[in-house]
Design an enzyme around this catalytic site. Structure first.
Site, PDB file in Angstrom:
ATOM      1  NE  ARG A 208     -15.274 -13.190 -19.325  1.00  0.00           N
ATOM      2  CZ  ARG A 208     -14.787 -13.865 -18.285  1.00  0.00           C
ATOM      3  NH1 ARG A 208     -15.335 -15.004 -17.923  1.00  0.00           N
ATOM      4  NH2 ARG A 208     -13.759 -13.405 -17.611  1.00  0.00           N
TER       5      ARG A 208
ATOM      6  CE1 TYR B 276     -14.641  -2.759 -24.754  1.00  0.00           C
ATOM      7  CE2 TYR B 276     -12.429  -2.801 -23.830  1.00  0.00           C
ATOM      8  CZ  TYR B 276     -13.642  -3.421 -24.076  1.00  0.00           C
ATOM      9  OH  TYR B 276     -13.846  -4.708 -23.645  1.00  0.00           O
TER      10      TYR B 276
ATOM     11  NE  ARG C 156     -22.126   0.747 -20.113  1.00  0.00           N
ATOM     12  CZ  ARG C 156     -23.095  -0.089 -19.726  1.00  0.00           C
ATOM     13  NH1 ARG C 156     -22.885  -1.399 -19.730  1.00  0.00           N
ATOM     14  NH2 ARG C 156     -24.253   0.384 -19.319  1.00  0.00           N
TER      15      ARG C 156
ATOM     16  CG  ASP D 241     -21.232  -5.271 -19.817  1.00  0.00           C
ATOM     17  OD1 ASP D 241     -20.922  -6.404 -19.419  1.00  0.00           O
ATOM     18  OD2 ASP D 241     -20.872  -4.219 -19.252  1.00  0.00           O
TER      19      ASP D 241
END
Length: 245
Positions: free
Chosen positions: A50, A110, A197, A52
């Site tokens: 999910r 990622y 992040r 952002d």
């Protein structure tokens, strides 16, 4: 009834993330709308990650159940004709009925992109974080090494996380440069809310000399979000792929 797995790529700029939010544009809502229109059934996908608001993906995964006779491999082509141009389904395949993209062990990769030059490039503003000061890549690489392995990443997740267990395993974490672009690549068995992040923001702090690489060990052992670096901007982050056994 059959279960179909989709591999989904999207530009997250125009969306308030993956997950449905009332009155807001989301990737999940667009997929549900297009699938319902295509198949003539009330479809609700289950997503693996999910992401952002503003985060991009090359290979997010979603599944849904359908009674349609359309061959699984042809659904992606028909579906793309009904999706906005910033969302494209790359593949569609049939999977066992008990396949659940969040409950099966997986590896997620990622990438976080940093445009490291004195003046920003307008064409990169939606896909990289611009850092104008000099970055020491060797220090970033050294700091990354402390995060590889199984750790409690409580210091590297948002205080808004709902996860009770903050232990995760990072299999690989690298930082490399190609011209003006620094790419942080991380593969793990799962990530907490804003974890990638915050890792990127912490490595950026190390790269600019705010603190030495070895401080990352202290940040890990603090189990406190306040000790880690800032949460890096969303636009630099892309979910590259999700691998299943």
């Amino acid at each position: 009834m059959k279960r179909i797995k989709l591999e989904v790529a999207y530009d997250g700029t125009a969306y308030c993330g993956w997950q449905i939010q009332p009155g807001q544009p989301t990737v999940e809502a667009e997929l549900n709308r297009a699938l319902t229109q295509l198949l003539g059934e009330d479809i609700a996908v289950i997503g693996a990650s999910r992401t952002d608001s503003g985060v991009h993906a090359l290979g997010n995964v979603a599944v849904f159940d359908t009674e349609s006779r359309i061959p699984a491999e042809k659904i992606c082509l028909a579906l793309n004709q009904r999706l906005p141009e910033d969302i494209r389904v790359q593949t569609s395949v049939q999977v066992p009925g008990d396949f659940h993209p969040r409950r099966i062990e997986s590896r997620k990769t990622y990438e976080y992109r940093i445009l490291n030059r004195s003046i920003a490039l307008p064409t990169q503003r939606l896909y990289a974080c611009h850092i104008y000061y000099d970055m020491d890549l060797s220090k970033m690489q050294a700091a990354a090494g402390y995060l590889v392995g199984e750790h409690d990443f409580k210091s590297f997740c948002s205080v808004k996380t709902q996860a009770l267990d903050t232990v995760r395993t990072i299999y690989r974490l690298t930082a490399g440069r190609d011209g003006d672009t620094i790419t942080i690549s991380v593969t793990g068995n799962g990530f907490l809310y804003n974890m990638v992040r915050i890792i990127a923001g912490t490595l950026i702090e190390v790269g600019r000399g705010a603190y030495p690489p070895e401080k990352v060990k202290d940040i890990l052992q603090a189990y406190d979000r306040n000790y880690a670096g800032p949460t890096a901007p969303a636009q630099g982050l892309t979910l590259v792929r999700i691998e299943y056994p």
